[in-house]
Design an enzyme around this catalytic site. Structure first.
Site: not given
Length: 1480
Positions: A426, A692, A801, A883, A1020
């Site tokens: 990942d 966040e 990102r 991504d 995930n």
């Protein structure tokens, strides 16, 4: 208490449907109801019947992970052990020995070995079970408060005494003992927060809500008054789901969801006390249903070993059959002569040849049973446990920053770590830190580069390099130009996240708060944007008493204001206080908050509501508290109508317009118990994700601070405005399908209902309100979108990102229409998730774009170096990420997965037909560069790839997006995709889903028969981790889901290098050699008995005493090989790290393969011949009895085994010497005692004084010295010859370590920059990219990647194209010059690079010879094409290292000439090849 589902049926409907529904649910009611015999009102007859129906089905909370009880241990353990076929075989042989006609040993003695093995295994299982019992006892005797019916109060009870239906009271910081439905909370809003670190490792807080209908209670919850019935789903392991309903006495139902459930193992935070009813207890809880314990897999070496055991069984049968036939022939020949030693039957007759042969066959099976190593499996288990212990104790695998170390969760696949061929990784949190740092943003089409913030982030790297020595990094990324001429240092953007020392300094401050390091919090604002934010505040402050204050802002400033409001409130961040960890700051305002229903308004002023004024909560909280959304839903559900919706929407308007916000001058009320004397306490943000947290910290840097969050309101502090309180109407959480989250709020300045949305740009940009080009406003919006999209592309190229921020203003009619359907979805008992999903989709449309953010997720320390080392080790690395493509490519360049001077095939297709055409096109191109790779391989099938790097060292890299990957994984295309990927140096899968990740791993594992490793850090990645041969989890920022599903857990990605290259190699080498040694030892010992059959008429007699036969392998020769299997290091760790190519020996199975097995067996047969016939000739024609001759053979065998083990042992410690000495002393001690004390134990044998007599005979010492040397001489000679003429890389590595012991003491100093040794170079340095797109179909996208660095002699300088468009090649049907097949002078030609120079173009072959196994250490660049033939020993020493071919001499050439001058320092083995000492 729990009752039978069949007793729950009170709903109408067909009986069949009712039974099906009841089978899926369970019913729970209170344990505090009166017992069945008590009198109850007639109206409560049904509850009484329900009680009777469930009285016998209580579930307790006792934890029991043990497998055995004192009574069941022996039978159950034996039953489990006999599942292993080897144990069944040995028990069968031992029982066969009880048959008088075929027995070879004393029956009791024959049982001893198998009983010993069973006893050792049973003791191990018993110890493990006892450890589990102690842990269970500790947990079961934890205390908690449970309501007692007799005492009418909460009493202390043990966890194990809790039952389903009990009421439990929990206090702050207590651990939840069972799965509890939340019925009451000390929080006036009916909320509580839990920390799930014990469950999934996440330290951020999760919010839980009291069950609807119970949060409005005005007095303390009394469990005695609870008479409702709970219907919920059966126990299951789904942590993210809980469904059910609560049925009140009046028949009304309220839904139950996961927000109402407190899970066992979590910790209560931020709430003084809560009360709930136990729904699931003990092993029915979700936590225990998810705890599957250690993972057990079968390693590849064990599968191969089992195959060889079957060969040994076949060999045993053949030897026994040969002996049986020989004995039958012997009996037939000498049947008439009646030999003196032929013992007749009881009736005086002798056996006929056929029965004699059958009996001989069975007896030989018993005698030769040693051929199957009885202690092999137990020894392997012992060795693996010890290996796991030493891996866990490796200080180099301890991470000081996170205070964590490697965990071995699978105990039986350690050797697989040394055979990995493919790594699937990942990206986010695995290669990167998953510490999101706000980097830059664009608002209203204007980009703010935040240069000062970039310099701040760069200082973390500089401070780190000053505090500790940093390994030199290879290469650097070029500076990329931002918008408006801003220069950004994207190369530094992927370096370390800061100083380890700095991390340690703040660890005490942030250990309980995730995503809150100073690097993440201390954002430096952009001056231009900061000035605009303050300008917004000043304008709004001056116009705040006017009717529409936002109208005084320009469109740009309005977007800026809404942008930061969205950053602040569009999240689920919880505000906490640092001085009181995990205690929420209660910021309450004296305001008239609008209500959502008339019923709520009336309820606030009923007498029962006003009585709360005298309670401890205080009147301020009463006045400030608005009814939660649950009250609205309950009321509407009960009435079944929305007639008063418009009236309700109008009630709150005047209150919000006048009291919706308060400035610093107006004053505000806070809970002084948390704020103390400080007027402005420092706040912490508990975020569920690092994204966040990054956005909230960035907003706070611009003075837009989140200061309080309740379930129905959010308080924000703004410059010049003070604090605004937004009424939070709805929160539409993030999910992986929508890829966004939204909040619905009532704006305190405008009284409008706004929707703020943030999410992935790929979805948000498609949800924007269509713009018209007819008016100026529409054209302006289109320009803003175009500019924002350009900046999004720029951010993606820089590896940031990206998130888009948008808003929508709802009219009252639109909100009323949407609210009606949303309330129906919320109250639905079936398909609630789907209905809520559709409701969110309907709301999140026609959005107005505010801006976008670029968040930096920096590379973990050492990732580029680790990837370089793993590639040198022959490992193929694939990155599977969700991504977007540009971001993933940039990160891949930063971590050296992609080089700037290599070809990149980008595969983007919009349909399955286009994907198939692009795959064919790319395959033709790749095969044109490598003519020997023909398409015929596709139809033949895939053979095991050993190693994968040999075929792909010089290939291109493949980048594929999620949609194309979905097409490529179809059955008709997966072979083509896999064949293309096999030719590529690395593969990057973007926008891939968790299911696609697991499918890719499964495809490679099943089709290529390759050993795979998957590594990830989030939920995930779980499916990918579980599918791979070896799963590795990273205990990172996303919790422990990946760790719990993994076989091994590491703190950071960089530890994978040492885990595989060092420990993986050692574990494989140790176990492979130990298994071979077991087979050799048993075969050699059995051979001694087999050769004797030629001298005893194949009568299954043995010249070795049965005591020695039974205990030789079990006691006398077992300990040394165990010590070697645990401690042996064939190559030191520093050499393995400095020369990762040595890892390829495990990939190629060089230590243990079929050829090695059979050579080992042949050597064992030869040694048995020597060890048998030398004593035979020494005692030939003497009066020595059979046991006096057999005992020296036993001693010779022991010495031979130990000497053989000494040859194979690479690392000698005092434990090795002690084990060998102990074996010899034990044998002679047992022999002397046995021969002296057991003269008539087993008649007619008489071993009296045999060993004592032999120790006085010089011949005994002579043959004990001569026979082992003679037996091992061929092995010694072969190893010396092979080590001199054809040394393996491992032998050269050992010689190098011995001759230069200090050279590799700092393996980290080896640079990973530039070209990786052992891989072919691609020239020129300018990157060439193949964009396989646009040429086949209209719906295929085209991308052409170009390197940022241009050499002096670049393709542009010569007018040559730097990118090859495969689409053009296909349309023309031919390849341009230089891209077709070139005559190769090497056996393995590679791709040809095009060099464009001012003088024209010329073709230059890329290094096409196979990479040398150890090129960086064992290369001899000074050799010419002739002088390498001058010395035979030189040829022998380096013949297997350097691939001598005409093109192979160009490996280190540039521009056609050898590099003159001094040679590289890696020439340590140039003079080693002629030496024979220590090469084995």
């Amino acid at each position: 208490m729990e009752r039978e589902p069949a007793a729950a049926a009170e709903e109408p409907g067909p009986p069949g449907r009712r039974r099906r529904r009841e089978g899926r649910t369970r019913t729970v009611c209170s344990n505090l109801q009166p017992p069945p015999g008590a009198e109850e009102p007639a109206g409560k007859g049904a509850p009484r019947r329900r009680l009777r129906g469930g009285a016998q089905h209580l579930a307790d909370n006792r934890l029991k992970t043990t497998k055995y009880t004192p009574l069941s241990f022996l039978p159950k353990n034996l039953f489990e052990q006999f599942h292993r076929l080897a144990n069944v075989y040995f028990v069968f042989i031992a029982l066969l020995n009880f048959v008088p006609a075929v027995n070879a040993f004393q029956p009791g003695l024959a049982l001893a070995p198998v009983l010993f093995i069973l006893a050792v295994t049973a003791f191990k299982d018993l110890w493990e079970d006892y450890s589990r019992h102690r842990s269970d006892h500790e947990i079961n005797h934890l205390g908690c408060l449970v309501f007692s019916r007799e005492e009418k109060q909460y009493v202390n009870r043990f966890w194990k005494e809790i039952r389903v239906g009990d009421f439990v009271r929990l206090r702050c910081n207590e651990t939840i003992p069972a799965d509890i439905l939340l019925l009451s909370s000390s929080d006036p809003d009916g909320l509580c927060h839990i920390e799930t670190a014990n469950l999934d490792g996440e330290t951020n807080l999760k919010r839980r809500q009291v069950v609807r209908g119970f949060s409005e209670l005005v007095s303390e919850f009394n469990p005695l008054t609870f008479t409702s019935i709970i219907e919920c789903e059966k126990p299951n392991n789904d942590l993210s789901r809980f469904r059910g309903c609560i049925i009140h006495d009046n028949g009304k139902k309220a839904g139950l969801y996961k927000e109402n459930l407190l899970l066992r193992g979590c910790t209560l935070r931020n709430t003084e006390a809560v009360v709930g009813i136990v729904i699931y207890a003990g092993h029915e809880t979700k936590a225990l249903l998810n705890n599957s314990g250690p993972r057990y897999k079968r390693s590849q070496l064990e599968r191969q070993m089992n195959c060889d055991v079957l060969w040994c069984v076949l060999l045993l049968i053949c030897m026994s059959l040969f002996s049986a036939i020989g004995h039958g022939l012997w009996v037939q020949r000498y049947q008439e002569k009646k030999s003196l030693f032929d013992v007749p039957e009881s009736d005086g007759t002798s056996l006929s040849p056929v029965p004699a042969a059958v009996y001989s066959f069975l007896t030989m099976i018993i005698v030769l049973q040693v051929l199957i190593p009885i202690s092999l499996y137990v020894s392997i288990e012992i060795v693996k446990v010890c290996q796991v212990y030493f891996i866990n104790q490796d200080i180099e695998l301890y991470d000081e920053e996170t205070d964590s170390q490697l965990q071995c969760r699978a105990l039986n696949i350690t050797e697989d770590l040394g055979q990995i061929q493919y790594i699937f990784s990942d990206k986010t949190g695995t290669l990167t830190e998953n510490k999101m740092v706000f980097r830059r943003c664009t608002v209203s089409g204007i980009e703010y580069s935040h240069d000062a913030n970039a310099q701040r982030l760069a200082r973390y790297q500089e401070a780190d390099s000053e505090e500790e020595e940093v390994v030199p990094r290879g290469g650097s990324l070029p500076l990329r130009g931002g918008a408006g001429g801003h220069q950004t240092q994207s190369s530094r953007a992927h370096r370390r996240t800061g100083s380890r020392a700095e991390a340690r300094r703040v660890s005490m401050l942030t250990e309980l708060t995730a995503f809150s390091s100073p690097m993440e919090k201390d954002v430096t604002p952009d001056p231009k944007l900061l000035e605009k934010v303050h300008e917004c505040g000043r304008c709004l402050a001056s116009a705040r008493h006017q009717e529409h204050p936002l109208d005084h802002l320009s469109p740009e400033l309005s977007d800026v204001f809404d942008f930061f409001i969205a950053l602040t409130i569009c999240n689920t961040v919880v505000v906490t206080s640092p001085d009181q960890p995990r205690q929420k700051v209660r910021v309450r305002f004296e305001l008239k908050s609008p209500v959502k229903t008339i019923e709520d308004f009336l309820r606030k002023f009923t007498p029962s509501r006003l009585t709360l004024g005298g309670s401890s909560v205080g009147s301020a909280s009463v006045a400030a508290k608005s009814a939660p959304k649950a009250g609205l839903l309950s009321t509407l559900a009960n009435d079944g109508t929305l007639l008063r919706l418009e009236e309700r929407l109008g009630v709150g308007a005047p209150h919000l317009a006048s009291n919706g916000y308060s400035s610093a001058a107006d004053g505000w009320t806070a809970d002084h118990s948390t704020t103390g004397s400080e007027p402005r306490p420092e706040l912490r943000y508990e975020a569920e994700s690092p994204d966040e947290a990054a956005l909230v910290h960035a907003a706070r840097a611009y003075s837009c601070a989140l200061v309080g969050r309740l379930h129905d309101q959010v308080s924000v502090e703004l410059p010049h405005l003070g604090r605004l309180t937004f009424e939070l109407l709805h929160t539409l959480g993030f999910d992986s399908i929508r890829k966004r989250m939204s909040v619905v709020i009532r704006h305190p300045l405008t009284d409008e209902i706004n929707v703020y949305t943030k999410g992935a740009d790929s979805v948000v940009m498609d949800l924007l309100l269509p713009c018209s080009t007819d008016d100026a406003r529409g054209r302006h919006q289109m320009k803003i979108r175009s500019e924002t999209q350009n900046y999004l592309n720029l951010y993606a190229v820089e590896g940031l990102r990206t998130l888009c921020i948008a808003k929508r203003v709802l009219s009252k009619e639109e909100y009323a229409c949407w609210l009606q359907s949303h309330l129906e979805a919320e109250s639905a008992l079936d398909n609630r998730e789907e209905l809520l999903f559709q409701s969110a989709i309907r709301l999140e449309t026609n959005l107005h774009l505010l801006g976008a953010t670029g968040i930096e997720d920096r590379l973990q320390d050492g990732v580029p170096e680790t990837i370089a080392k793993l590639r040198q080790a022959g490992l193929q690395i694939w990155v599977l990420t969700g991504d977007k493509q540009e971001t993933a490519i940039n990160i891949a360049h930063a971590c050296k997965l992609l080089d700037h001077d290599e070809e990149v095939i980008t595969l983007n297709a919009e349909s399955q037909e286009a994907c198939e055409a692009l795959l064919d096109q790319c395959l033709r191109y790749v095969q044109s560069c490598s003519p020997q790779r023909t398409a015929g391989s596709l139809s033949v099938g895939f053979a095991p790839l050993c190693p994968p790097s040999e075929a792909t060292a010089s290939g291109p890299s493949l980048v594929i997006d999620g949609r194309s990957l979905a097409y490529a994984l179809q059955k008709n295309l997966e072979d083509k995709f896999l064949f293309l990927a096999k030719q590529c140096r690395s593969v990057l899968c973007c926008r891939s889903t968790p299911l696609q990740k697991s499918m890719v791993v499964k495809l490679v594992r099943s089709k290529l028969k390759a050993m795979t490793l998957a590594i990830g850090d989030g939920a995930n990645d779980v499916s990918m981790i579980q599918v791979a041969d070896v799963g590795v989890g990273i205990s990172g920022q996303e919790g422990m889901q990946a760790v719990m599903a993994s076989d091994f857990a590491v703190p950071k990605f960089r530890y994978l290098e040492r885990l595989l290259i060092v420990h993986g190699h050692w574990c494989y080498s140790r176990l492979a050699n130990m298994v071979l040694y077991f087979f050799y030892k048993n075969t050699m010992f059995v051979g001694l008995l087999f050769w004797f059959q030629f001298y005893c008429g194949f009568s299954a007699s043995a010249m070795i005493d049965q005591w020695y036969l039974i205990f030789f392998n079990l006691l006398f020769s077992s300990l040394p090989q165990l010590v070697t299997g645990v401690l042996d290091k064939d190559v030191p760790a520093d050499v393995l790290l400095a020369e990762p190519q040595l890892y390829r020996s495990g990939q190629n199975m060089e230590e243990y393969r079929p050829r090695t097995f059979w050579l080992n067996m042949a050597d064992a047969a030869f040694q048995s011949l020597v060890c048998f016939f030398i004593p035979y000739l020494a005692y030939y024609d003497s009066d020595t009895d059979i046991f006096t001759w057999g005992t020296p053979i036993t001693a010779i065998a022991l010495f031979t085994f130990l000497l053989h083990l000494g040859i194979e042992t690479k690392t000698w410690t005092w434990l090795n010497w002690t084990a060998c000495g102990f074996s010899v002393v034990l044998f002679f001690t047992v022999a002397l005692i046995y021969n002296a004390s057991c003269a008539t134990c087993y008649p007619p044998s008489n071993p009296y004084w045999t060993m004592q007599a032999l120790m006085g005979d010089p011949v005994f010492y002579c043959i004990c010295l001569l026979a082992p040397v003679a037996a091992l001489l061929p092995r010694l000679f072969f190893k010396a010859l092979q080590g001199t003429l054809f040394p393996t890389p491992l032998q050269l590595g050992r010689q190098l370590a011995k001759q230069s012991p200090g050279k590799f003491r700092a393996p980290g100093e080896t640079s990973a920059q530039g070209h990786i040794p052992g891989e072919a170079r691609t020239e020129p340095p300018g990157q060439r990219s193949i964009s396989a797109a646009r040429s086949v179909s209209q719906d295929c996208s085209s991308r052409v990647s170009r390197g940022a660095r241009q050499p002096a002699c670049s393709p542009e300088a010569g007018g040559e194209p730097s990118a090859v468009d495969v689409g053009v090649l296909r349309r023309e049907g031919t390849l341009p010059d230089g891209l077709g097949s070139q005559p190769s002078r090497s056996s393995s030609p590679g791709p040809v690079a095009v060099e464009g120079c001012p003088g024209g173009s010329r073709m230059k072959p890329v290094s096409s010879s196979r990479p040398a196994p150890l090129p960086s250490v064992f290369s001899v660049p000074g050799l010419s094409s002739l002088n390498w033939m001058s010395s035979l020993s030189l040829v022998g020493g380096l013949g297997s290292v350097l691939q001598f071919s005409r093109s192979g001499l160009h490996m280190d050439k540039r521009d056609g000439d050898f590099l003159p001058g001094s040679a590289p320092p890696d020439r340590d083995l140039c003079g080693l090849s002629g030496q024979t000492t220590d090469c084995f």
